[in-house]
Design a protein around this motif. Structure first.
Motif, PDB file in Angstrom:
ATOM      1  N   VAL A  75      39.598  -4.047  51.173  1.00  0.00           N
ATOM      2  CA  VAL A  75      40.971  -4.538  51.560  1.00  0.00           C
ATOM      3  C   VAL A  75      40.996  -5.964  51.147  1.00  0.00           C
ATOM      4  O   VAL A  75      42.126  -6.463  50.727  1.00  0.00           O
ATOM      5  CB  VAL A  75      41.109  -4.348  53.097  1.00  0.00           C
ATOM      6  N   ILE A  76      39.876  -6.700  51.222  1.00  0.00           N
ATOM      7  CA  ILE A  76      40.126  -8.105  51.173  1.00  0.00           C
ATOM      8  C   ILE A  76      39.487  -8.665  49.810  1.00  0.00           C
ATOM      9  O   ILE A  76      39.725  -9.565  49.172  1.00  0.00           O
ATOM     10  CB  ILE A  76      38.942  -8.975  52.160  1.00  0.00           C
ATOM     11  N   ALA A  77      39.009  -7.551  48.997  1.00  0.00           N
ATOM     12  CA  ALA A  77      38.345  -8.123  47.695  1.00  0.00           C
ATOM     13  C   ALA A  77      39.029  -7.243  46.597  1.00  0.00           C
ATOM     14  O   ALA A  77      39.688  -7.692  45.629  1.00  0.00           O
ATOM     15  CB  ALA A  77      36.695  -7.759  47.388  1.00  0.00           C
ATOM     16  N   VAL A  78      38.978  -5.735  46.626  1.00  0.00           N
ATOM     17  CA  VAL A  78      39.565  -5.005  45.466  1.00  0.00           C
ATOM     18  C   VAL A  78      41.079  -5.284  45.600  1.00  0.00           C
ATOM     19  O   VAL A  78      41.664  -5.340  44.462  1.00  0.00           O
ATOM     20  CB  VAL A  78      39.240  -3.566  45.862  1.00  0.00           C
ATOM     21  N   THR A  79      41.781  -5.019  46.670  1.00  0.00           N
ATOM     22  CA  THR A  79      43.176  -4.827  46.622  1.00  0.00           C
ATOM     23  C   THR A  79      43.840  -6.112  46.382  1.00  0.00           C
ATOM     24  O   THR A  79      44.761  -6.050  45.524  1.00  0.00           O
ATOM     25  CB  THR A  79      43.802  -4.287  48.090  1.00  0.00           C
TER      26      THR A  79
END
Length: 323
Positions: free
Chosen positions: A175-179
């Motif tokens: 949620v906080i890195a990939v997206t």
């Protein structure tokens, strides 16, 4: 659907169209998050509305906040991804809107990630300086408001990054890195920057304006400078490579590296004196070394990308990144 040829629409209109599509994507994402929060977690509309202010008081607050965050970013990215489908000319693949050049060398992605890690000490110095900055006296009220918003954002970030298990860390990385690496790069580099470059006829003006917007949209005034610098790095990586995957790799590394450090610190795998949440600069020798290595890496990437990049996939496209 053939859509509208890219060259037929002014860059400003393309950016405004992006805003409309992004707002629509965010609205759909919020609606979907509300439906899922109600059906899966049993939240009421009132409880869902409390998430931004006090997620710790909401049942399943962490999971629902992550759900909302992930879907919101996905909706933002979807708005950007749909744009070239609306604009694409006949017989021109939509993906070329974001990557007018194929990826020249696979090592570019690793080098972009390494650049972010090497620059961490420099970033720490900028974060410490910006966090302690003060506005002029006539902006005192604004400074107080900005600091209160900063504290609120920091509280929400701390809540979301309490990784009590490896499973939570994996959710956080998604949620906080990939997206955001995908969604924000599609928006700020893939659409806004490329159109600002085309509009002003200058890659430097486009990169700097897009970086300023990238930092300002986060509404964290006491973190504006380091995020602006990150935007510059991401912007030039995109301009030099002509492929959106390169800034995506760097953006992912920026966020993922911080999350992993937090997880290691929370589970006492790092020195007790190390606090990833503290706005403190690392020792000046490491900052100096980081500055030199970062500059060397940037220069090397610039030279090698210019030498190794394949020809433009669509040479006649005026919206392609300038070399």
């Amino acid at each position: 659907m053939k859509g509208l040829p890219t060259r037929s629409l002014h860059p400003l209109l393309q950016i405004l169209l992006l805003v409309g599509l992004a707002v629509a994507g965010l609205c759909l994402a919020s609606l979907l998050a509300l439906v899922l929060a109600s059906s899966v977690f049993g939240l009421s509309v009132a409880q869902f509305g409390q998430l931004a202010a006090a997620p710790e008081r909401v049942p399943h607050g962490w999971a629902v906040s992550m759900l909302l965050q992930g879907l919101s970013l996905a909706g933002l990215g979807l708005g950007a991804a749909v744009l070239p489908l609306v604009l694409r000319a006949a017989n021109r693949p939509a993906e070329r809107y974001f990557a007018p050049r194929p990826l020249g060398q696979a090592w570019w992605l690793g080098a972009a990630a390494l650049l972010i890690i090497v620059s961490v000490p420099v970033q720490s110095a900028l974060v410490a300086w910006n966090a302690n900055a003060h506005f002029p006296a006539f902006l005192h009220d604004f400074e107080q408001w900005a600091r209160s918003k900063e504290d609120q954002a920091a509280g929400l970030t701390k809540f979301l990054t309490e990784f009590t298990s490896p499973a939570r860390l994996l959710v956080g990385l998604l949620v906080i890195a990939v997206t955001p690496a995908v969604a924000e790069e599609l928006v700020f580099r893939g659409v806004i920057q490329r159109n600002l470059v085309r509009w002003f006829g200058s890659r430097h003006v486009g990169v700097w304006l897009a970086a300023a917007l990238f930092s300002a949209v986060h509404m964290q005034f006491f973190g504006f400078v380091p995020r602006f610098l990150l935007g510059l790095v991401l912007g030039y990586l995109y301009e030099w490579s002509g492929n959106i995957l390169v800034p995506m790799a760097a953006h992912f590394t920026q966020n993922a590296f911080q999350l992993i450090l937090l997880y290691l610190a929370q589970h006492r795998h790092l020195s007790a004196s190390f606090d990833p949440d503290a706005n403190q600069a690392l020792p000046w020798p490491s900052v100096l070394l980081s500055t030199v290595l970062s500059a060397a890496l940037l220069y090397t990437l610039h030279q090698r990308m210019a030498a190794d990049a394949p020809p433009l996939a669509v040479a006649a496209d005026p919206a392609a990144p300038l070399r």
